[in-house]
Design an enzyme around this catalytic site. Structure first.
Site, short mmCIF file in Angstrom:
data_model
loop_
_atom_site.label_atom_id
_atom_site.label_comp_id
_atom_site.label_asym_id
_atom_site.label_seq_id
_atom_site.Cartn_x
_atom_site.Cartn_y
_atom_site.Cartn_z
N SER A 121 40.94 40.87 34.88
CA SER A 121 40.83 41.64 36.46
C SER A 121 39.46 42.73 36.98
O SER A 121 39.12 41.87 38.10
CB SER A 121 42.12 41.98 37.11
N HIS A 142 40.06 33.55 38.20
CA HIS A 142 41.02 35.03 38.51
C HIS A 142 42.53 34.23 39.33
O HIS A 142 41.86 34.62 40.40
CB HIS A 142 40.25 36.24 39.35
N GLU A 154 39.81 33.59 42.88
CA GLU A 154 38.56 33.66 42.76
C GLU A 154 37.51 33.57 40.95
O GLU A 154 37.94 34.03 40.21
CB GLU A 154 38.81 35.58 42.30
N ASN A 192 41.18 42.71 44.15
CA ASN A 192 41.73 44.45 43.17
C ASN A 192 40.85 45.38 43.61
O ASN A 192 41.53 46.52 43.50
CB ASN A 192 41.80 44.37 41.57
N1 NAD Z 1 48.99 40.93 35.57
C1 NAD Z 1 48.54 40.71 36.07
O1 NAD Z 1 49.25 40.59 37.46
C2 NAD Z 1 47.24 40.36 36.48
C3 NAD Z 1 46.91 39.54 37.60
C4 NAD Z 1 45.78 38.72 37.87
C5 NAD Z 1 44.80 38.92 36.32
N2 NAD Z 1 45.12 39.88 35.16
C6 NAD Z 1 44.38 39.89 34.23
O2 NAD Z 1 45.15 38.92 33.60
C7 NAD Z 1 45.02 39.17 31.80
C8 NAD Z 1 45.93 39.71 31.23
O3 NAD Z 1 46.97 40.11 32.01
P1 NAD Z 1 49.32 40.18 32.05
O4 NAD Z 1 49.26 41.29 32.42
O5 NAD Z 1 49.11 38.62 31.51
O6 NAD Z 1 48.96 40.78 29.93
P2 NAD Z 1 50.25 40.04 29.72
O7 NAD Z 1 50.19 42.52 28.20
O8 NAD Z 1 51.32 40.05 30.46
O9 NAD Z 1 49.71 39.42 27.76
C9 NAD Z 1 48.93 39.75 27.40
C10 NAD Z 1 49.32 38.55 26.34
O10 NAD Z 1 48.38 38.36 25.48
C11 NAD Z 1 49.36 37.91 24.24
N3 NAD Z 1 48.36 38.60 23.42
C12 NAD Z 1 47.40 39.94 22.62
N4 NAD Z 1 46.48 39.41 22.11
C13 NAD Z 1 46.26 37.61 22.27
C14 NAD Z 1 45.19 37.62 20.76
N5 NAD Z 1 44.37 38.57 20.47
N6 NAD Z 1 45.47 36.26 20.80
C15 NAD Z 1 46.36 35.46 22.32
N7 NAD Z 1 46.90 36.42 22.41
C16 NAD Z 1 46.82 37.45 22.40
C17 NAD Z 1 50.46 39.13 24.14
O11 NAD Z 1 51.15 39.17 22.87
C18 NAD Z 1 51.04 39.03 25.52
O12 NAD Z 1 51.05 37.99 25.65
C19 NAD Z 1 44.65 40.46 32.09
O13 NAD Z 1 43.25 40.46 31.73
C20 NAD Z 1 45.20 41.24 33.34
O14 NAD Z 1 43.09 41.87 33.30
C21 NAD Z 1 46.64 40.21 35.04
#
Ligand code: NAD
Length: 596
Positions: A121, A142, A154, A192
Site C-alpha cells: 500500500s 494494489h 491501482e 491511500n
Molecule cells: N489491510 C488492508 O486494508 C490493505 C489494503 C490493500 C493493501 N494492503 C497491503 O497488503 C499487504 C498485506 O496486508 P494485510 O492487511 O493482508 O496483512 P495481514 O497481516 O492481514 O496478513 C499478512 C499475511 O502474510 C503472512 N506472511 C507473513 N510472512 C510470510 C511469508 N514469509 N510467506 C508467506 N506468508 C507470509 C502472514 O502469516 C499473514 O497471514 C500489505 O502490503 C498491505 O499494505 C492492505
C-alpha cells in the site's frame, strides 16, 4: 496479444491475500495459495471458505460455483510451490525487508517469464523490484479491502517496469471485472495518499477526547455518506497495517506530520488490538475475524432517558435568519410538532421564507412523504415575525444568519436581553468559534452550537458543539431536541470545522494538491475514491458541488486555527477561486458544467 494467465500464486493469506485468492479463483484462474506455516494456511483456508459460504448464503454464488472456485485453489506452505505459475501477487505484512527477501526468493523459484507483483500500500515498488534479477517484470497490483467487493485496482509501474507487463496486467484486471488506474510509484499511490491523513486525524480526535468513537464514525457516515466511519475502517484495514502504512508514508512522503502515526496507534499494536482480525481494535467484535460489533465498556448508554437527564422541556422554538439553512430548520422543527417563531429582517424576507417552506412541504406532499393535513398543521405552527422581541417566550433559539462573527455576536447580545432565563441559545455556524458567540451574552452556559447540514430537512446529522462554558443540561437539551427531530446528534468540542469539515476538507485539499502535482487526473482520482473506498462522490465532483470558494474559506480557517503546514490551501484552489471558477454554481469549477 495480451498474455494468458492460467495460474497465479498468492503469497500471504491474511486480510488481503485471502480475498485476492477469491478474486482470481472466481474468474476461473487456478491459484496456488502460499503461507509461512500449516497453521497460517489453515487460517487462510478458513477465511476463504467463510467468505464464499457467506456469498452462497446471500444468494450471490451458486453452491456448485463455490465448489468449483475452491477446487481451483491449491494451498501450500513455502514458496517452492510457485515454480509453475504465470504471475505471483505478494500480500505479506508491510515491511520492506520482508518483501525484499520474498521477492529475491520468488525470483529464484519462479519461471523466468513470470510477473512478480506486490500488493503493497505504501512501500516503494521500485525498491522491492531491485531485490530481483528482473525488475522490468515487477509491478504493483494494489487491491482494496475487501478485495472481492471493491472494484478498484491501482496498477503501479516503476521506471523500469516493461510496458508489455503493464498492458498484460491491465488486461488481467479487466478480466477480473476490476477497474484499474495506472500510476507511477509514489507513497500511498492515489487512494491511500488521500485516505491516511484523514484516518490519522480521526484517531487524533478520538485520542484527545474531542468526540467519542461512535460520534466520529456517525459524523462521517451521515454527514458525508461514507460507507463506514474512519475508526471502523481502521479496524477493517488492521491497526498494525495502518501503522506501517502511515509510518512509510511519513518517511517517503516528505515527512508530512499528518502522516506521523498518532501514538495511540502504536500502543494498540503493542497491546494486540489490531482490529477485526484479533476481535478488538477501536471497537470490540463478536470474535476474531468477525465484522459484528458487540458492546464493551466504552459503548454509550442507548437509554434515551439517561441521555436526556437534566434536559429542559422545549415546546416553542425561535429561528433567526432567512437563508437556506434557516428555511430548512424552520421546516424541520415545524414538521416535528414544535411551535416555531421565525424572525427575519423584514416582512418581505418573511414572505419569501414562508413561500420557500411551503414549496418544500408541497414537494413532500407530491412525493407522498407528507400528508396534506400534516403540511397544513406544520404551516399552522409557524409564526412569521420581523422583530426579535417575539422571541421573549421561546424555549430555544436557533440562529442561522450570515456567517460573520460581528453580526452573530450582536444578535446574541440582543437575545440575551430579550429571552427569558433558562432558554437554550444555539448557533448554526459552521466555522466560527461558538465560545465567541457565547461570551457576547451573560449566559454562556446556555449557549451551544447546533450544526445542521444542507439540506436540513434531508440530512440526518446534527453536530452538537459544546464550548468550555456549555452546561451539561444544555448539552442534554440539545441531544433531546435532535432526537425529537429524528436527527442523529454527535457531540464534539468547539474547534474549527467540528468533526465533519475538519476531516473532510483537508482530504479535498490534498486531492487538489495531487492534481496540481500532475500525479493523476481528476477522473482517475474521483474513480479511485469511489471504487476503492466506496465514497459516494469523488473529491472533484464534491468540490464542484460544495463550491470552491466555500472549500477555500473552510480550509483557510482550519489552517489558521491549527497552523498545520499540511493544511495550507492548495495554490490551485486559490487560483480557481480567483478566476471565478467556483463549481456548479458558476458553471465551471474543476469541470466545465455548461455543456452537461
Ligand atoms: N489491510 C488492508 O486494508 C490493505 C489494503 C490493500 C493493501 N494492503 C497491503 O497488503 C499487504 C498485506 O496486508 P494485510 O492487511 O493482508 O496483512 P495481514 O497481516 O492481514 O496478513 C499478512 C499475511 O502474510 C503472512 N506472511 C507473513 N510472512 C510470510 C511469508 N514469509 N510467506 C508467506 N506468508 C507470509 C502472514 O502469516 C499473514 O497471514 C500489505 O502490503 C498491505 O499494505 C492492505
Amino acid at each position: 496479444m495480451a498474455r494468458e494467465f492460467t495460474s497465479v500464486g498468492v503469497v500471504g493469506l491474511g486480510t488481503m491475500g485471502a480475498g485476492i485468492v477469491e478474486v482470481f479463483a472466481r474468474s476461473g484462474i487456478d491459484v496456488v495459495a502460499v503461507e509461512v506455516s500449516e497453521a497460517a494456511l489453515e487460517r487462510g483456508r478458513a477465511t476463504l471458505t467463510g467468505s464464499t459460504d457467506r456469498a452462497v448464503a446471500k444468494g450471490k454464488l451458486a453452491p456448485a460455483d463455490r465448489d468449483a472456485l475452491l477446487g481451483r485453489v491449491r494451498f501450500a506452505a513455502g514458496l517452492d510451490a510457485l515454480h509453475t505459475v504465470d504471475l505471483v501477487i505478494e500480500a505479506v505484512p508491510e515491511h520492506l525487508d520482508l518483501k525484499q527477501r520474498i521477492f529475491a526468493e520468488l525470483d529464484r523459484v519462479c519461471k523466468p517469464e513470470a510477473i512478480l507483483a506486490t500488493n503493497t500500500s505504501s512501500l516503494s515498488v521500485t525498491e522491492i523490484s531491485v531485490a530481483t534479477s528482473r525488475p522490468n517484470q515487477v509491478i504493483g497490483i494494489h487491491f482494496f479491502n475487501p478485495a472481492p467487493v471493491m472494484k478498484l485496482v491501482e496498477v503501479v509501474r516503476t521506471v523500469v517496469t516493461s510496458p508489455d507487463v503493464v498492458a498484460d496486467v491491465e488486461a488481467l484486471c479487466a478480466r477480473l471485472g476490476k477497474v484499474d488506474v495506472t500510476i507511477n510509484d509514489r507513497a500511498g499511490f492515489i487512494a491511500n495518499a488521500l485516505l491516511f491523513g484523514y484516518l490519522n486525524h480521526a484517531v487524533a480526535m478520538f485520542e484527545s477526547n474531542y468526540a467519542s468513537r461512535e460520534d466520529i464514525d456517525a459524523a462521517m457516515k451521515l454527514g458525508c455518506g461514507l460507507p463506514m466511519g474512519p475508526l471502523a475502517l481502521m479496524d477493517l484495514i488492521g491497526v498494525d497495517t495502518a501503522y506501517e502504512i502511515l509510518d512509510t508514508m511519513y518517511r517517503r512522503g516528505g515527512r508530512d506530520r499528518r502522516h506521523a502515526p498518532v501514538p495511540l496507534i502504536k500502543q494498540m499494536v503493542t497491546a494486540g488490538l489490531l482490529g477485526r482480525k484479533t476481535g478488538r481494535g477501536f471497537y470490540t467484535y463478536e470474535r476474531p475475524g468477525s465484522p459484528v460489533v458487540v458492546p464493551d465498556e466504552a459503548t454509550p448508554v442507548a437509554d434515551a432517558a439517561a441521555l436526556a437527564d437534566g434536559a429542559r422541556g422545549i415546546t416553542k422554538v425561535g429561528v433567526v435568519g432567512s437563508g437556506t439553512m434557516a428555511t430548512g430548520i424552520i421546516e424541520v422543527f415545524a414538521k416535528a410538532g414544535y411551535e416555531v417563531v421565525s424572525v427575519t429582517r423584514g416582512a418581505e424576507k418573511s414572505a419569501s421564507v414562508c413561500e420557500a417552506v411551503k414549496t418544500s412541504l408541497n414537494k413532500g406532499v407530491v412525493r407522498g412523504k407528507v400528508s396534506e393535513d400534516d403540511r397544513d398543521a406544520a404551516l399552522g405552527r409557524i409564526t412569521w415575525s420581523a422583530t426579535l422581541e417575539h422571541l421573549a417566550d421561546v424555549d430555544l433559539v436557533v440562529e442561522a444568519v450570515v456567517e460573520e462573527l460581528s453580526v452573530k455576536k450582536a444578535l446574541f447580545a440582543s437575545l440575551d436581553e430579550i429571552c427569558k432565563p433558562g432558554v437554550v441559545l444555539a448557533t448554526t455556524t459552521s466555522s466560527l468559534p461558538v465560545i465567541e458567540v457565547a461570551m457576547a451574552t451573560q449566559r454562556p452556559a446556555d449557549v451551544i452550537g447546533l450544526h445542521f447540514f444542507n439540506p436540513a430537512p434531508i440530512m440526518p446529522l446534527v453536530e452538537v458543539v459544546r464550548t468550555i462554558r456549555t452546561s451539561p443540561e444544555t448539552v442534554a437539551t440539545a441531544r433531546a431536541v435532535c432526537a425529537a427531530l429524528g436527527k442523529t446528534a454527535v457531540v464534539c468540542a468547539d474547534r474549527s470545522g467540528f468533526i465533519v469539515n475538519a476531516l473532510l476538507f483537508p482530504y479535498l485539499n490534498d486531492a487538489v494538491k495531487m492534481l496540481e502535482a500532475s500525479y493523476s487526473t481528476a477522473d482517475d482520482i474521483d474513480n479511485a475514491m469511489k471504487l476503492g473506498c466506496g465514497y459516494p462522490m469523488g473529491p472533484f465532483e464534491l468540490l464542484d458541488v460544495v463550491g470552491l470558494d466555500v472549500a477555500l474559506a473552510i480550509q483557510r480557517e482550519l489552517y489558521l486555527e491549527l497552523r498545520e503546514p499540511g493544511f495550507a490551501p492548495a495554490p490551485l484552489l486559490e487560483h480557481l477561486v480567483t478566476a471565478g471558477y467556483l463549481g456548479r454554481k458558476t458553471g465551471r469549477g474543476f469541470r466545465d458544467h455548461t455543456h452537461r
